[in-house]
Every structure is written in C-alpha cells, then in structure tokens.
Design a protein around this motif. Structure first.
Motif, PDB file in Angstrom:
ATOM      1  N   GLU A 185      61.221 136.080  99.008  1.00  0.00           N
ATOM      2  CA  GLU A 185      60.842 136.793  97.777  1.00  0.00           C
ATOM      3  C   GLU A 185      59.611 136.612  97.216  1.00  0.00           C
ATOM      4  OE1 GLU A 185      62.706 137.024  93.328  1.00  0.00           O
ATOM      5  OE2 GLU A 185      63.389 135.341  94.499  1.00  0.00           O
ATOM      6  N   GLU A 186      58.933 135.436  97.350  1.00  0.00           N
ATOM      7  CA  GLU A 186      57.609 134.976  96.728  1.00  0.00           C
ATOM      8  C   GLU A 186      56.757 135.714  97.814  1.00  0.00           C
ATOM      9  OE1 GLU A 186      54.509 131.612  96.097  1.00  0.00           O
ATOM     10  OE2 GLU A 186      56.323 131.166  96.841  1.00  0.00           O
ATOM     11  N   LEU A 187      56.710 135.878  99.061  1.00  0.00           N
ATOM     12  CA  LEU A 187      55.835 136.548  99.838  1.00  0.00           C
ATOM     13  C   LEU A 187      55.815 138.132  99.590  1.00  0.00           C
ATOM     14  CD1 LEU A 187      54.110 135.969 102.329  1.00  0.00           C
ATOM     15  CD2 LEU A 187      55.723 136.848 103.766  1.00  0.00           C
ATOM     16  N   GLN A 188      56.945 138.590  99.382  1.00  0.00           N
ATOM     17  CA  GLN A 188      57.223 139.975  99.308  1.00  0.00           C
ATOM     18  C   GLN A 188      56.536 140.481  98.077  1.00  0.00           C
ATOM     19  OE1 GLN A 188      58.598 142.065 101.825  1.00  0.00           O
ATOM     20  NE2 GLN A 188      57.815 143.504 100.594  1.00  0.00           N
ATOM     21  N   LYS A 189      56.505 139.583  96.989  1.00  0.00           N
ATOM     22  CA  LYS A 189      55.629 140.007  96.008  1.00  0.00           C
ATOM     23  C   LYS A 189      54.208 139.773  96.282  1.00  0.00           C
ATOM     24  CE  LYS A 189      58.807 138.695  92.363  1.00  0.00           C
ATOM     25  NZ  LYS A 189      59.259 137.819  91.007  1.00  0.00           N
ATOM     26  N   LEU A 190      53.911 138.889  96.789  1.00  0.00           N
ATOM     27  CA  LEU A 190      52.351 138.627  97.282  1.00  0.00           C
ATOM     28  C   LEU A 190      51.735 140.090  98.107  1.00  0.00           C
ATOM     29  CD1 LEU A 190      52.157 134.690  98.201  1.00  0.00           C
ATOM     30  CD2 LEU A 190      50.857 136.029  96.338  1.00  0.00           C
ATOM     31  N   LEU A 191      52.662 140.363  98.812  1.00  0.00           N
ATOM     32  CA  LEU A 191      52.453 141.463  99.802  1.00  0.00           C
ATOM     33  C   LEU A 191      52.056 142.879  99.128  1.00  0.00           C
ATOM     34  CD1 LEU A 191      54.678 140.971 102.961  1.00  0.00           C
ATOM     35  CD2 LEU A 191      51.969 141.042 102.915  1.00  0.00           C
ATOM     36  N   THR A 192      53.170 143.095  98.355  1.00  0.00           N
ATOM     37  CA  THR A 192      53.202 144.250  97.599  1.00  0.00           C
ATOM     38  C   THR A 192      52.233 144.542  96.283  1.00  0.00           C
ATOM     39  OG1 THR A 192      55.235 143.510  96.444  1.00  0.00           O
ATOM     40  CG2 THR A 192      55.449 145.000  98.563  1.00  0.00           C
ATOM     41  N   PHE A 193      52.097 143.257  95.718  1.00  0.00           N
ATOM     42  CA  PHE A 193      51.048 143.199  94.733  1.00  0.00           C
ATOM     43  C   PHE A 193      49.540 143.497  95.035  1.00  0.00           C
ATOM     44  CE2 PHE A 193      48.272 141.511  91.664  1.00  0.00           C
ATOM     45  CZ  PHE A 193      48.978 141.862  89.975  1.00  0.00           C
ATOM     46  N   ASN A 194      49.119 142.897  96.450  1.00  0.00           N
ATOM     47  CA  ASN A 194      47.698 142.744  96.842  1.00  0.00           C
ATOM     48  C   ASN A 194      47.583 143.637  97.992  1.00  0.00           C
ATOM     49  OD1 ASN A 194      46.698 140.117  95.284  1.00  0.00           O
ATOM     50  ND2 ASN A 194      48.500 139.589  96.043  1.00  0.00           N
ATOM     51  N   TYR A 195      48.506 144.466  98.516  1.00  0.00           N
ATOM     52  CA  TYR A 195      48.238 145.098  99.523  1.00  0.00           C
ATOM     53  C   TYR A 195      48.933 146.521  99.411  1.00  0.00           C
ATOM     54  CZ  TYR A 195      45.727 141.389 102.145  1.00  0.00           C
ATOM     55  OH  TYR A 195      45.295 140.437 102.553  1.00  0.00           O
ATOM     56  N   ARG A 196      48.407 147.599  99.764  1.00  0.00           N
ATOM     57  CA  ARG A 196      49.331 148.849  99.848  1.00  0.00           C
ATOM     58  C   ARG A 196      49.262 149.231 101.311  1.00  0.00           C
ATOM     59  NH1 ARG A 196      49.396 151.946  94.768  1.00  0.00           N
ATOM     60  NH2 ARG A 196      48.409 150.575  93.319  1.00  0.00           N
ATOM     61  N   SER A 197      50.540 149.685 101.661  1.00  0.00           N
ATOM     62  CA  SER A 197      50.779 149.981 103.101  1.00  0.00           C
ATOM     63  C   SER A 197      50.328 151.462 103.084  1.00  0.00           C
ATOM     64  CB  SER A 197      52.214 149.788 103.293  1.00  0.00           C
ATOM     65  OG  SER A 197      52.588 150.021 104.595  1.00  0.00           O
ATOM     66  N   ASN A 198      49.466 151.935 104.186  1.00  0.00           N
ATOM     67  CA  ASN A 198      49.210 153.259 104.242  1.00  0.00           C
ATOM     68  C   ASN A 198      50.396 154.215 104.692  1.00  0.00           C
ATOM     69  OD1 ASN A 198      46.629 152.546 103.569  1.00  0.00           O
ATOM     70  ND2 ASN A 198      45.937 151.925 105.463  1.00  0.00           N
ATOM     71  N   THR A 199      50.273 155.329 104.284  1.00  0.00           N
ATOM     72  CA  THR A 199      51.232 156.201 104.737  1.00  0.00           C
ATOM     73  C   THR A 199      50.820 157.009 105.811  1.00  0.00           C
ATOM     74  OG1 THR A 199      50.314 157.946 103.185  1.00  0.00           O
ATOM     75  CG2 THR A 199      52.088 156.623 102.089  1.00  0.00           C
ATOM     76  N   SER A 200      49.646 157.255 106.250  1.00  0.00           N
ATOM     77  CA  SER A 200      49.355 157.917 107.502  1.00  0.00           C
ATOM     78  C   SER A 200      48.469 156.965 108.464  1.00  0.00           C
ATOM     79  CB  SER A 200      48.306 158.958 107.124  1.00  0.00           C
ATOM     80  OG  SER A 200      47.192 158.397 106.388  1.00  0.00           O
TER      81      SER A 200
END
Length: 471
Positions: free
Chosen positions: A69-84
């Motif tokens: 849960e903590e890692l998922q928050k760190l990932l989604t708060f700080n990185y955006r996954s490119n759509t292309s």
C-alpha cells in the motif's frame, strides 16, 4: 529515512529512474547518498533486484522494504504512467531534450518551464492547470540545454539579453506536435517556456467541451447567423482557443471561405485558410485584417482583439456581411461589452453587430474514486458570499492511486453565455452597466451560478471554484 507523510519526493531524486522503471521494478528512490541510491520497494526478491539495478544504474543501491500500500502511494503520487510510447530514463545525453518533450506531451502537459536559479535549475510541467516539478538540471549543464532548445527553434544562441520567440516541430515514432518557444532573460540566465501545440484537430469537438444541452443549443443558434461578431472571453488558460477551434471545425463547409489570423496557429484545420501573425516583417493584425476584407471571406477568425484598431476593423467586417469570431480578455460576458466601449467602439455599433458574448473558465474535476461528501460551512466561502438554499453539501479532494494523490482528475469548462437579442440591444446602446434583472429575466446563468451547480453536483470543489464565488 523518516516516514514521508506527504509522499512528496524531490525531483532530483525521482529523476534517477524513469516512470516505466519505477512501475516495472516497483521501486521509488527516496534518498541520494554519497555513492548510492536508497529505494523503497515491496519486492521481496531484494538480492536479484539489487543486482539488476546496479547494472542498469551503474551505482550502488540500498533497498528498503515497505508495504504494498505504501509503495503504491509513492508510485502514483510521484510518477505518472505514460499512456503511449515509453520513454527511457532521462539523462543528459544528446537525446535528453527530445525525450523530455515527448514525455511532457504523453503526460498531457500544456507547458514546460525551464528555470535557472543560483544553485540549481528546474524543469516544471503544467498538468491540469498546475505546475509540477519534474526534473532538476545541474547548473553547469543548463546553458547547453538552453542552446539545444534555441537551435531546434531556430533562435539566435548568441542573444541572451533580449526575449526571443520560436517554434519546434516534433515528429518521432508517431508523436507529431508543435512547440511554441519563448525565452526571457532573468537574474541567473534565461527562462524558457515551451507551449505544446497539438496538431490533432480530432480532439476538438463542441459536443465534448462541457456545454450543457441548453447552452450548446443557444451557442449554435448564434453560429447560424451569416454576419455579426461572436466574442469569447476569459483569462489566459481558460480554454478560449479550444472553443474557437471547435467552432471553426463545425462551421467548416465547402461552400464557405474561412480565414483565420492567429498567433500562434495551434491546430491545423484542413479546408480553412490559416495565417500566422509575423509582426517582425510587418504582417500584423491590422494590415492582415484589411487584406482579409478583399479576400471574399464568409467567416473571419481573429485570434485576439487586442486594441481599438483591431476591434474597429472587426466591427467593420461584421457590418459588411461577415461572421467574425474572436477572443478578448474580460471577466464576464457583459464585461466584454464594457471593454469594447473602453476601447472606443461606439455602443450603437456594438449593439447592432454583436451576436453573442461568451465567458468561460476551467476548473479541475474531483476524482470520482476518492472525493468525500461534507457538510457546508460558511467559513469555506468568501466573506461576502451568500450560500444558496439548494447547496446542502459539497465534496472535498482526498487523493488516491487513480488521481496520483492530487484529488483531481481532468478539467471541466464553466460557461456564461449571453446571446444579444433585441431586449439587450437597448441597454448596450445606452451603455447601461447594471443588467442583473435583465439577465435573471431571460434565465442567463452567470459563471458564479454555474460554478455553484458544479459544486452541488460534486464535479468540482469549493477550493477550485473559489475565485468565481468571490466575484
């Protein structure tokens, strides 16, 4: 590392890996030490992961295990996954700039800011109207980066004392877009702002801009008139240009001659004759508009009414049987009329030629996955704001994985549509400023009233709509 309750990690740490690497390996860098990088991860295979990361990053790594849960928050708060198309880890090689530009476009950024300071230089992306720091560039490498941008934009790399404007075209692996470049000399070097201009006109459509059914019907009725002026007002970044292009796209028919004067041309529309303003060679608004009137036009689009001379030529074009579309900087639909009068346009000419005045704003939309319903509290509103009876609840931003823990996802337009019919031409002609009772009589909703409606529906927050509520 102490617990990071905000999950907000400095850009110079985050940029050690790309967003694709972060999501693929489920790692987030949280600290830079002398000769190693400290990562948070929920991957229990730390030995294998550590070995692979050392090879890829060419440095020592320290892995700290955390909960999923903590890692998922760190990932989604700080990185955006490119759509292309994926972008590799950014470094200061020759292709750094191109990768950065494509990365920004993929993330939905509208502007890129390069900013030099005494001890560091940063790069910020504007996403959903807000600036977010993405990269930190070493001070000694910043001048090289500026020169690369200038060369691509065909600017003078030796000129560092004066502002310059240019344009870059990107066409790589299916990524096709233009970038408008503006340079500005500041205390510690040159600040650059790059505006990303999409070439894909398929994304603009009047049906998808946020008009209500009645608003769209009223707006389209004004477009059916063969002559007159339609003006769209609002501050920079309120979506005026997008509304203009969507309108032109709908009006674009084989039997009509459409001419536009723009600075810059943001979308390329097949079948429309688009002219790029070039004031440095004398191709300015006034000279071009005078030429337009000799080009047998049906519809004329002027990027912006900036001064009295442009306004008067636009009025003249409308009087002689042309439909004129343009934008203007005012705070409300009725304020557009006051602005034209201040420019010296006679009120009787405004009354006879103006078909519609439209004001608009953009507000961020609350994330549907995490917004929370709350009781109304007067302290949340401007001191002079009277809470309407129908507003019983509001929704607040929380933040989750879906919205990168911002609480918001996407933006919505708010409109104030003022069709100029015969009952309104009299107060315009007589320069009457107070027309609240007239607007109420004809059920014309103001920006404030539409903002309250979006709050009531839970589409946006009081915080986002606050500037409209205080007007």
């Amino acid at each position: 590392m102490t617990k990071n309750t905000t999950y907000n990690i400095p850009a110079n740490v985050l940029q050690k890996i790309s967003s694709e690497q972060a999501f693929h390996y489920r790692i987030v860098p949280v600290e830079l030490q002398k000769d190693e990088i400290v990562f948070k991860t929920d991957n229990s295979e730390t030995k294998q992961l550590s070995t692979e990361l050392k090879i890829i990053l060419n440095t020592n790594v320290v892995l700290e295990i955390c909960t999923q849960e903590e890692l998922q928050k760190l990932l989604t708060f700080n990185y955006r996954s490119n759509t292309s198309k994926k972008v590799n880890s950014l470094n200061y090689s020759d292709d750094f700039l191109e990768k950065l530009l494509i990365d920004a476009q993929n993330m939905g950024s509208s502007d890129i800011h390069f900013e030099p300071y005494e001890k560091r230089c940063r790069v910020r992306f504007r996403i959903d109207g807000k600036l977010i720091e993405q990269f930190v560039i070493p001070v000694d490498k910043y001048p090289t980066m500026v020169n690369k941008v200038k060369i691509k934009a065909d600017l003078d790399i030796a000129e560092k004392r004066l502002p310059q404007d240019g344009r870059i075209s990107i066409n790589t692996n299916g990524n096709e877009f233009d970038i408008r470049v503006s340079t500005l000399p500041i205390l510690n070097g040159e600040k650059l702002v790059l505006r990303i201009l999409s070439k894909d006109s398929r994304i603009i459509d009047l049906n998808k801009l946020g008009f209500s059914e009645n608003e769209l019907k009223t707006y389209r009725e004004s477009l059916k008139k063969p002559s007159g002026i339609i003006l769209i007002s609002g501050p920079t970044g309120s979506g005026k240009t997008t509304t203009l292009y969507a309108t032109l796209k709908e009006l674009n028919k084989e039997e009509d001659n459409i001419l536009t004067l723009e600075d810059p041309i943001e979308y390329t529309l097949d079948g429309i004759n688009q002219v790029q303003l070039k004031e440095n060679i004398g191709l300015d608004f006034v000279k071009t508009l005078k030429t337009f009137l000799r080009q047998d036009p049906n519809i004329i689009m002027i990027g912006e009414i900036r001064d009295a001379e442009t306004a008067n030529i636009a009025i003249r074009a409308a009087q002689t049987g042309h439909l004129v579309l343009s934008t203007i900087h005012t705070n409300s639909a009725w304020g557009t009329i006051s602005r034209l009068i201040d420019m010296g346009v006679p009120s009787f000419l405004i009354a006879s030629t103006l078909n519609m005045s439209l004001a608009q704003r953009l507000v961020r939309k609350l994330c549907n996955n995490c917004k929370v319903k709350s009781e109304i509290d007067q302290s949340l509103f401007p001191s002079n704001f009277k809470i309407p009876k129908e507003l019983k609840y509001h929704y607040t931003a929380v933040g989750c994985n879906s919205c990168h823990h911002t609480g918001y996802k996407g933006r919505e337009a708010i409109y104030e549509i003022l069709p100029i019919h015969k009952e309104l031409r009299v107060p315009i002609r007589e320069n009457v400023l107070e027309i609240d009772t007239i607007l109420e009589e004809f059920n014309i909703l103001t920006l404030k009233q539409n903002a309250i409606e979006l709050i009531n529906k839970g589409t946006t927050s009081i915080e986002e709509a606050y500037p409209l509520l205080s007007s």
